[in-house]
Design a protein around this motif. Structure first.
Motif, PDB file in Angstrom:
ATOM      1  N   ARG A  63       0.834  -1.208   0.000  1.00  0.00           N
ATOM      2  CA  ARG A  63       0.000   0.000   0.000  1.00  0.00           C
ATOM      3  C   ARG A  63       0.868   1.258   0.000  1.00  0.00           C
ATOM      4  O   ARG A  63       0.583   2.215  -0.722  1.00  0.00           O
ATOM      5  N   ASP A  89      -0.529   3.176  -3.395  1.00  0.00           N
ATOM      6  CA  ASP A  89      -0.772   4.610  -3.264  1.00  0.00           C
ATOM      7  C   ASP A  89      -0.192   5.399  -4.439  1.00  0.00           C
ATOM      8  O   ASP A  89      -0.670   6.480  -4.752  1.00  0.00           O
ATOM      9  N   CYS A  98      -2.725   3.803  -7.712  1.00  0.00           N
ATOM     10  CA  CYS A  98      -4.177   3.677  -7.582  1.00  0.00           C
ATOM     11  C   CYS A  98      -4.781   4.943  -6.977  1.00  0.00           C
ATOM     12  O   CYS A  98      -4.268   5.472  -5.994  1.00  0.00           O
ATOM     13  N   ALA A  99      -5.870   5.378  -7.559  1.00  0.00           N
ATOM     14  CA  ALA A  99      -6.552   6.581  -7.064  1.00  0.00           C
ATOM     15  C   ALA A  99      -7.326   6.296  -5.789  1.00  0.00           C
ATOM     16  O   ALA A  99      -7.561   7.197  -5.001  1.00  0.00           O
ATOM     17  N   GLY A 100      -7.720   5.051  -5.583  1.00  0.00           N
ATOM     18  CA  GLY A 100      -8.468   4.708  -4.387  1.00  0.00           C
ATOM     19  C   GLY A 100      -9.142   3.361  -4.518  1.00  0.00           C
ATOM     20  O   GLY A 100      -9.122   2.748  -5.577  1.00  0.00           O
ATOM     21  N   GLU A 101      -9.732   2.930  -3.433  1.00  0.00           N
ATOM     22  CA  GLU A 101     -10.398   1.626  -3.407  1.00  0.00           C
ATOM     23  C   GLU A 101     -11.865   1.700  -3.787  1.00  0.00           C
ATOM     24  O   GLU A 101     -12.496   0.680  -3.998  1.00  0.00           O
ATOM     25  N   ASP A 102     -12.425   2.892  -3.838  1.00  0.00           N
ATOM     26  CA  ASP A 102     -13.836   3.040  -4.202  1.00  0.00           C
ATOM     27  C   ASP A 102     -14.011   4.328  -5.003  1.00  0.00           C
ATOM     28  O   ASP A 102     -13.075   5.118  -5.163  1.00  0.00           O
ATOM     29  N   THR A 137     -13.257   7.779  -3.067  1.00  0.00           N
ATOM     30  CA  THR A 137     -11.834   8.059  -2.877  1.00  0.00           C
ATOM     31  C   THR A 137     -11.158   8.387  -4.204  1.00  0.00           C
ATOM     32  O   THR A 137     -10.355   9.320  -4.288  1.00  0.00           O
ATOM     33  N   ALA A 138     -11.483   7.634  -5.242  1.00  0.00           N
ATOM     34  CA  ALA A 138     -10.903   7.898  -6.562  1.00  0.00           C
ATOM     35  C   ALA A 138     -11.319   9.285  -7.060  1.00  0.00           C
ATOM     36  O   ALA A 138     -10.502  10.017  -7.631  1.00  0.00           O
ATOM     37  N   LYS A 161     -11.994  11.924  -5.283  1.00  0.00           N
ATOM     38  CA  LYS A 161     -11.227  12.932  -4.544  1.00  0.00           C
ATOM     39  C   LYS A 161      -9.797  13.025  -5.083  1.00  0.00           C
ATOM     40  O   LYS A 161      -9.244  14.126  -5.207  1.00  0.00           O
ATOM     41  N   SER A 162      -9.209  11.884  -5.399  1.00  0.00           N
ATOM     42  CA  SER A 162      -7.847  11.881  -5.953  1.00  0.00           C
ATOM     43  C   SER A 162      -7.805  12.588  -7.300  1.00  0.00           C
ATOM     44  O   SER A 162      -6.914  13.391  -7.570  1.00  0.00           O
TER      45      SER A 162
END
Length: 81
Positions: free
Chosen positions: A24, A29, A32-36, A39-40, A42-43
């Motif tokens: 991670r 990190d 990947c922009a995020g797990e959902d 989160t993606a 926001k990234s």
């Protein structure tokens, strides 16, 4: 991926936790922009605010054969409808 699914990683929780934390902090990190979706989003918004553009690519993991790829593709199509 094969290492994380190995019997050693499944039975040795401290070792698995170390491997997951390392993954991670380094690869996940960074790539990947995020797990959902939240989160993606926001990234991606953060990249946009910095004047950058990101490429959002959805990946379906754990398909090692044609039948598995076909099942994942079918599931993805259903989720998009």
């Amino acid at each position: 991926a094969w290492m994380l699914r190995s019997e050693l990683m499944q039975t040795n929780k401290p070792l698995r936790n170390i491997a997951m934390a390392t993954t991670r902090a380094t690869f996940f990190d960074h790539f990947c922009a995020g797990e959902d979706a939240i989160t993606a989003g926001k990234s991606i918004a953060g990249l946009n605010e910095a004047g950058l553009r990101g490429m959002l690519v959805y990946g379906v993991e754990d398909a090692y054969d044609n039948a598995g790829c076909d099942r994942n593709l079918k599931e993805e199509r259903c989720n998009l409808l």
